[in-house]
Design a protein around this motif. Sequence first.
Motif, mmCIF file in Angstrom:
data_model
loop_
_atom_site.group_PDB
_atom_site.id
_atom_site.type_symbol
_atom_site.label_atom_id
_atom_site.label_comp_id
_atom_site.label_asym_id
_atom_site.label_seq_id
_atom_site.Cartn_x
_atom_site.Cartn_y
_atom_site.Cartn_z
ATOM 1 N N GLY A 154 0.687 -1.005 -0.160
ATOM 2 C CA GLY A 154 -0.066 -0.080 0.075
ATOM 3 C C GLY A 154 0.878 1.332 0.068
ATOM 4 N N ILE A 155 0.247 2.372 0.176
ATOM 5 C CA ILE A 155 0.979 3.765 0.270
ATOM 6 C C ILE A 155 0.485 4.359 1.750
ATOM 7 C CG2 ILE A 155 1.072 6.187 -0.625
ATOM 8 C CD1 ILE A 155 0.449 4.792 -3.330
ATOM 9 N N ALA A 156 1.618 5.081 2.354
ATOM 10 C CA ALA A 156 1.567 6.177 3.474
ATOM 11 C C ALA A 156 1.889 7.358 2.909
ATOM 12 C CB ALA A 156 2.527 5.500 4.399
ATOM 13 N N LEU A 157 1.149 8.289 3.601
ATOM 14 C CA LEU A 157 1.333 9.743 3.203
ATOM 15 C C LEU A 157 1.498 10.426 4.685
ATOM 16 C CD1 LEU A 157 -1.704 10.406 1.270
ATOM 17 C CD2 LEU A 157 0.414 9.978 0.281
ATOM 18 N N ALA A 158 2.601 11.368 4.549
ATOM 19 C CA ALA A 158 2.515 12.284 6.085
ATOM 20 C C ALA A 158 2.134 13.476 5.320
ATOM 21 C CB ALA A 158 3.971 12.276 6.316
ATOM 22 N N VAL A 159 0.999 14.048 5.984
ATOM 23 C CA VAL A 159 0.160 15.086 5.418
ATOM 24 C C VAL A 159 -0.536 16.103 6.464
ATOM 25 C CG1 VAL A 159 -0.573 13.947 3.298
ATOM 26 C CG2 VAL A 159 -1.913 13.809 5.411
ATOM 27 N N ARG A 160 -0.687 17.334 6.047
ATOM 28 C CA ARG A 160 -1.417 18.317 6.933
ATOM 29 C C ARG A 160 -2.402 19.022 6.184
ATOM 30 N NH1 ARG A 160 1.702 21.800 11.227
ATOM 31 N NH2 ARG A 160 0.098 22.914 12.334
ATOM 32 N N GLY A 161 -3.533 18.988 6.613
ATOM 33 C CA GLY A 161 -4.610 19.664 5.823
ATOM 34 C C GLY A 161 -5.171 21.091 5.878
ATOM 35 N N ASP A 162 -6.236 21.399 5.600
ATOM 36 C CA ASP A 162 -7.043 22.581 5.911
ATOM 37 C C ASP A 162 -8.388 22.374 6.151
ATOM 38 O OD1 ASP A 162 -7.990 21.814 3.292
ATOM 39 O OD2 ASP A 162 -7.093 23.538 2.259
ATOM 40 N N ARG A 221 -17.053 20.062 -3.603
ATOM 41 C CA ARG A 221 -18.172 20.848 -3.956
ATOM 42 C C ARG A 221 -17.981 22.050 -3.078
ATOM 43 N NH1 ARG A 221 -20.532 15.602 -4.735
ATOM 44 N NH2 ARG A 221 -21.156 15.484 -6.653
ATOM 45 N N THR A 222 -16.870 22.670 -2.844
ATOM 46 C CA THR A 222 -16.785 23.759 -2.061
ATOM 47 C C THR A 222 -15.866 24.863 -2.920
ATOM 48 O OG1 THR A 222 -16.893 22.433 -0.210
ATOM 49 C CG2 THR A 222 -16.017 24.590 0.315
ATOM 50 N N ASP A 223 -16.380 26.122 -3.169
ATOM 51 C CA ASP A 223 -15.319 27.282 -3.704
ATOM 52 C C ASP A 223 -14.652 27.546 -2.605
ATOM 53 O OD1 ASP A 223 -16.365 28.082 -6.068
ATOM 54 O OD2 ASP A 223 -18.367 28.823 -5.114
ATOM 55 N N GLY A 224 -13.195 27.917 -2.963
ATOM 56 C CA GLY A 224 -12.246 28.799 -2.323
ATOM 57 C C GLY A 224 -11.163 28.344 -2.324
ATOM 58 N N PRO A 225 -9.953 28.819 -1.784
ATOM 59 C CA PRO A 225 -8.413 28.211 -1.599
ATOM 60 C C PRO A 225 -8.554 26.862 -0.753
ATOM 61 C CG PRO A 225 -9.006 29.989 -0.013
ATOM 62 C CD PRO A 225 -10.293 29.996 -0.687
ATOM 63 N N PHE A 226 -7.502 26.233 -1.330
ATOM 64 C CA PHE A 226 -7.115 24.911 -0.482
ATOM 65 C C PHE A 226 -5.682 24.900 -0.606
ATOM 66 C CE2 PHE A 226 -7.187 24.048 -4.901
ATOM 67 C CZ PHE A 226 -6.389 23.187 -5.164
ATOM 68 N N CYS A 227 -5.218 23.998 0.579
ATOM 69 C CA CYS A 227 -3.767 23.560 0.426
ATOM 70 C C CYS A 227 -3.366 22.169 1.442
ATOM 71 C CB CYS A 227 -2.957 24.704 1.341
ATOM 72 S SG CYS A 227 -1.091 24.642 1.149
ATOM 73 N N LEU A 228 -2.970 21.403 0.513
ATOM 74 C CA LEU A 228 -2.701 20.088 1.171
ATOM 75 C C LEU A 228 -1.150 20.234 1.265
ATOM 76 C CD1 LEU A 228 -3.279 17.167 2.139
ATOM 77 C CD2 LEU A 228 -3.053 16.690 -0.498
ATOM 78 N N ARG A 229 -0.630 19.776 2.392
ATOM 79 C CA ARG A 229 0.592 19.989 2.673
ATOM 80 C C ARG A 229 1.233 18.476 2.742
ATOM 81 N NH1 ARG A 229 1.481 23.679 7.568
ATOM 82 N NH2 ARG A 229 3.687 23.273 7.402
ATOM 83 N N VAL A 230 2.444 17.965 1.957
ATOM 84 C CA VAL A 230 2.691 16.545 2.284
ATOM 85 C C VAL A 230 4.167 16.380 2.412
ATOM 86 C CG1 VAL A 230 2.889 14.385 0.636
ATOM 87 C CG2 VAL A 230 1.049 16.232 0.101
#
Length: 163
Positions: A70-78, A148-157
């Motif tokens: 499988g796959i692992a991700l180290a992430v931080r979201g918004d 389905r949401t307008d606006g800015p986003f940022c996914l940090r990996v």
Amino acid sequence: MTLTFNDPSEQQRWYAVDDGVMGGQSRSQFSVVDGEGRFHGEVSLDNGGGFASVRREPHDFESTLADARGIALAVRGDGRTYQLRLKSTSLGDASAYRVKFTPATDSWETLHFSWAAFAAVRRGTLLTDAPSIKPADITQVGFLIADRTDGPFCLRVKYIESL
């Protein structure tokens, strides 16, 4: 193998595929900043749009998935929900295997996804008759936002790793 973002040239391997391909106005990019990858931009629901995505040009990392569990991700979201998407020779060009996740906003977290967690989709629709994912057939890794949401986003990996 682990895909990290310590080398700024990694940014050049990623490219955006946003809803502009169908008339939408969302925009995104992938940046490498301070040792992390950032999938960021703005989702717009105007003109029937509503998704943004980035994909990584196939390179050495994808080939290491053949023997992985499988796959692992180290992430931080918004606070928004994202998809990890895997392109495969087992599916048509407009299809991918995806897994959805909503990462923590206040700290880094490592998410582990077995191959069984991935579902085959084509333009957002589940493919019930698609073959199960075969790790050796994976050709591309990417991220998508379509909540389905307008606006800015940022996914940090921080990293993407084969298990």
